[in-house]
Design an enzyme around this catalytic site. Structure first.
Site, PDB file in Angstrom:
ATOM      1  N   SER A  47       0.812  -1.225   0.000  1.00 12.76           N
ATOM      2  CA  SER A  47       0.000   0.000   0.000  1.00 12.76           C
ATOM      3  C   SER A  47       0.841   1.269   0.000  1.00 12.76           C
ATOM      4  CB  SER A  47      -0.944   0.004   1.207  1.00 12.76           C
ATOM      5  OG  SER A  47      -0.211  -0.005   2.396  1.00 12.76           O
ATOM      6  N   THR A 102       1.893   7.111   0.266  1.00 19.02           N
ATOM      7  CA  THR A 102       0.888   6.068   0.046  1.00 19.02           C
ATOM      8  C   THR A 102       0.607   5.878  -1.440  1.00 19.02           C
ATOM      9  OG1 THR A 102      -1.367   5.378   0.652  1.00 19.02           O
ATOM     10  CG2 THR A 102      -1.053   7.702   0.164  1.00 19.02           C
ATOM     11  N   ARG A 131      -7.550  10.374  -8.731  1.00 15.60           N
ATOM     12  CA  ARG A 131      -8.032  10.614  -7.366  1.00 15.60           C
ATOM     13  C   ARG A 131      -6.845  10.933  -6.442  1.00 15.60           C
ATOM     14  NH1 ARG A 131      -6.790   8.136  -2.157  1.00 15.60           N
ATOM     15  NH2 ARG A 131      -8.638   8.194  -0.848  1.00 15.60           N
ATOM     16  N   THR A 135      -1.312   3.884   4.783  1.00 10.95           N
ATOM     17  CA  THR A 135      -0.349   4.958   4.514  1.00 10.95           C
ATOM     18  C   THR A 135       0.748   4.871   5.561  1.00 10.95           C
ATOM     19  OG1 THR A 135      -2.156   6.376   3.785  1.00 10.95           O
ATOM     20  CG2 THR A 135      -0.109   7.483   4.423  1.00 10.95           C
ATOM     21  N   THR A 171      -4.078   7.931   8.691  1.00 11.05           N
ATOM     22  CA  THR A 171      -4.069   6.822   7.738  1.00 11.05           C
ATOM     23  C   THR A 171      -5.518   6.372   7.600  1.00 11.05           C
ATOM     24  OG1 THR A 171      -3.205   4.615   7.244  1.00 11.05           O
ATOM     25  CG2 THR A 171      -3.583   5.118   9.565  1.00 11.05           C
ATOM     26  N   GLY A 172      -5.804   5.673   6.517  1.00  7.29           N
ATOM     27  CA  GLY A 172      -7.179   5.222   6.309  1.00  7.29           C
ATOM     28  C   GLY A 172      -7.799   5.910   5.108  1.00  7.29           C
TER      29      GLY A 172
HETATM   30  N1  GLY Z   1      -4.977   7.792   3.355  1.00  9.84           N
HETATM   31  C1  GLY Z   1      -4.613   7.434   2.074  1.00  9.84           C
HETATM   32  C2  GLY Z   1      -5.638   7.633   1.067  1.00  9.84           C
HETATM   33  O1  GLY Z   1      -6.811   7.602   1.341  1.00  9.84           O
HETATM   34  O2  GLY Z   1      -5.285   7.808  -0.074  1.00  9.84           O
END
Ligand code: GLY
Length: 314
Positions: A75, A192, A202, A174, A225-226
């Site tokens: 990731s 990330t 995006r 991340t 993160t998330g």
């Molecule tokens: N936190 C990383 C993302 O949503 O891209």
């Protein structure tokens, strides 16, 4: 007379004792915290860099580069989760407390270390963020390591020919690394590949100062993160630093921010987000909306992993 002489002799001694500077408090840093079990790779690499005399930005770069190089957890870095068109578009940010500086890249293709590109943006330009093709050109101009992206146009064509729907939005980890150095200054970085199956183009919370990362040298640092969509709409990390400025501990500030978002958001606590923070006093904290959150803490020359439960909904 004897009493008078005793007083005359005592007064300078008392004055000297009062005027003597208090003993210097032990420096609260260096302290490092980083997201997820792979955060330990980041804290270890950053600590090793500090022990070799590196400054805080070199330490942040060293820690995050190592996770990017290994594409930990699939990731982060070029081995990270592909977007809906089947290739990785990477986001990264670095911030330094002194000077309140930031550099970010978003939607970067084919560059092995986005964090290095972000640092070049911060240190070598008058801008804060570069995106897409421009960010890639800039990274190549700085001789940053790149991967062959010759097959990218074909992948993009193939996706355009298919139905234009994200295939899979699962997975969005991340690496976010925060540092309080021994001089009491803070810095942070994150990197990330973003949400798996995201639409090409995006951008998540990670490269946006105040969203996925925020550093204020008067207060401390926070990161996320998330699922970025649930962080960036709430200025996630900025608000945590502001809560700390108002007197909350890092732990209270992270938890309060999760509750604050959950109160407003139609998803309630099903946000898939986690925060972590540290302050200038050497305290740290973390909070998760739902699901357990392991994170790494590096201090006194060693790293440990701490796992927290999600906050209890109010
Ligand atoms: N936190 C990383 C993302 O949503 O891209």
């Amino acid at each position: 007379m004897r009493t008078f002489v005793r007083c005359v002799l005592l007064v300078p001694a008392l004055f000297a004792a009062c005027a003597a500077p208090p003993p210097a408090p032990a420096a609260p840093g260096p302290l490092l915290i980083a997201t997820w079990p792979f955060g330990r790779i980041a804290t270890d690499a950053a600590m090793a860099a500090l022990q070799q005399g590196a400054g805080r930005l070199d330490a942040i770069e060293a820690g995050i580069s190592e996770v990017e190089r290994l594409s930990c957890d699939g990731s982060v870095g070029l081995g990270g989760r592909p977007n809906a068109a089947g290739y990785a578009q990477l986001d990264a940010c670095i911030m330094d407390g002194p000077g309140h500086r930031a550099g970010c890249v978003a939607g970067l293709e084919g560059i092995v270390h986005p964090i290095r590109a972000a640092r070049h943006v911060m240190e070598g330009t008058r801008h804060v963020m570069l995106v897409g093709e421009g960010a890639r050109w800039f990274a190549l101009e700085h001789q940053l390591e790149s991967a062959n992206v010759d097959d990218l146009p074909a992948k993009k064509q193939a996706w355009v020919a298919r139905e234009r729907r994200p295939a899979d939005t699962a997975g969005h980890d991340t690496v976010t690394l925060l540092l309080l150095d021994r001089d009491g200054h803070v810095a942070g970085g994150c990197s990330t590949s973003g949400a798996g199956g995201k639409l090409p183009g995006r951008v998540g919370d990670s490269p946006i100062p105040g969203a996925g990362l925020y550093v204020d040298d008067e207060v401390g640092a926070a990161g996320a993160t998330g699922l970025g969509e649930n962080v960036m709409r709430y200025c996630g990390s900025y608000q945590i630093v502001e809560f700390m400025r108002q007197g909350m501990s890092p732990q209270q500030a992270c938890e309060e921010q999760v509750h604050r978002i959950a109160r407003k958001d139609p998803r309630g606590y099903q946000l898939d987000i986690c925060f972590l923070a540290l302050d200038k006093h050497g305290r740290f904290g973390a909070a998760a909306s739902n699901g357990r959150f392991p994170f790494a803490v590096g201090r006194d020359g060693r790293s440990e992993l701490i796992t927290i439960e999600p906050v209890t909904p109010r």
